[in-house]
Enzyme design. Sequence first.
Site, PDB file in Angstrom:
ATOM      1  CG  HIS A  62     -24.627 -24.891 -99.785  1.00 24.33           C
ATOM      2  ND1 HIS A  62     -25.801 -24.460-100.376  1.00 24.33           N
ATOM      3  CD2 HIS A  62     -23.832 -23.803 -99.707  1.00 24.33           C
ATOM      4  CE1 HIS A  62     -25.716 -23.165-100.626  1.00 24.33           C
ATOM      5  NE2 HIS A  62     -24.525 -22.738-100.234  1.00 24.33           N
ATOM      6  CG  HIS A 196     -28.052 -17.388 -99.780  1.00 23.55           C
ATOM      7  ND1 HIS A 196     -26.791 -17.405 -99.250  1.00 23.55           N
ATOM      8  CD2 HIS A 196     -28.539 -16.124 -99.556  1.00 23.55           C
ATOM      9  CE1 HIS A 196     -26.524 -16.217 -98.718  1.00 23.55           C
ATOM     10  NE2 HIS A 196     -27.562 -15.429 -98.895  1.00 23.55           N
ATOM     11  CG  ASP A 280     -21.727 -21.363 -97.387  1.00 21.66           C
ATOM     12  OD1 ASP A 280     -21.830 -21.500 -98.622  1.00 21.66           O
ATOM     13  OD2 ASP A 280     -21.897 -20.264 -96.816  1.00 21.66           O
TER      14      ASP A 280
END
Length: 362
Positions: A62, A196, A280
């Site tokens: 991610h 998310h 992230d």
Amino acid sequence: MITLLKNATCYTPKLVGQKDILIVGNKIAKIDSANTIKSNNLINNTLDCTGLVVFPALIDGHVHIIGGGGEDGFDSFNQELFETEIVNSGVTTLVGVLGADKDAKNLYHLLAKARSLELAGLNTYIFTGSYTVPVKTFTGDITSDLTLIDKVIGVGEIAISDERSSHPTVQELIRLASNCYMGGLLSGKSAVVNFHLGDGKTNLMLLNQILQQSDLPKQMFLPTHINRNESLFKQGVEYAKQGGFIDLTAGEKIGLSVKDSVKALIKQNVNMSNVTISSDANASTTCGMAKISSLYSDVLQCINAGISPEIVFSLVSKNVAGRLLKGTKTGQIKTDYLANIVVADQSFNILKVMSNGKFLKN
Ligand code: ZN
């Protein structure tokens, strides 16, 4: 190119002791007991790994490779991510995601960036879509994106339980996931729906409703940011105990750290093969831009806190490959697998990083 790593302490991620590892082209050709594979004229590069450790290079599932949309106007865009920072973090495989901004940032740029990182020697994939439902796609259809575009391995990150989400209904999400599932069947890919999770009050409610109201398989869903607050984490533990997969976000400073989350999950007997960690990276967070280096920092923090390196390495390699990269032999040091390997010292400081049989960090 033929490379021989001699006498390394090898985590596959399972600790298997001292090994010689022969790499031919982009693959691991042979793993044998230490000092049994002899150097010869055909081997271009022999590296004496006595006193060193090898483990699978990290897979980051991610990453905002083109930079997340800054959420404070046009002068708050996050920058894109470059190969040096990725490789220095021990990562050789990554999945690019779009995020909150689907307009100023877009899927075409995301795909082009994934291709450029591939040309730099890395392994890259992307999710189609963004925060919003209905999703923006390449072809107008999630199934078609998965079927026709090699790098698309799922859809996400779809925002739920967040004031920035599009507040999709259960029915909208079931339709979206069905389209993704069908694309997976046709293309032979994992076809994951990456959710998310924000700090909203509904936490995993929508995901649980999708599972109750449809026949879709649990393993196609991967909710992320599970450690961002206590109440979400609690639900994440229950979800994982019931066979769901959960993804922790590295570098978390407000909720639970990865180290504390992993400790809590082990203590509560969660099957750790259902757990992954991602960075992230280059997203906006309340503490500034997330960094890809936080992934390995958290790996080290876990190991230094006494968590078994076998478990910790699995969370960022084997488990991620198993969840996201169906049909791709990666995420393990194993014969016939892609040679994506980190060489580190005994304190696990990264010395060299090999991607597809080539050292990108030397
Ligand atoms: Zn997110």
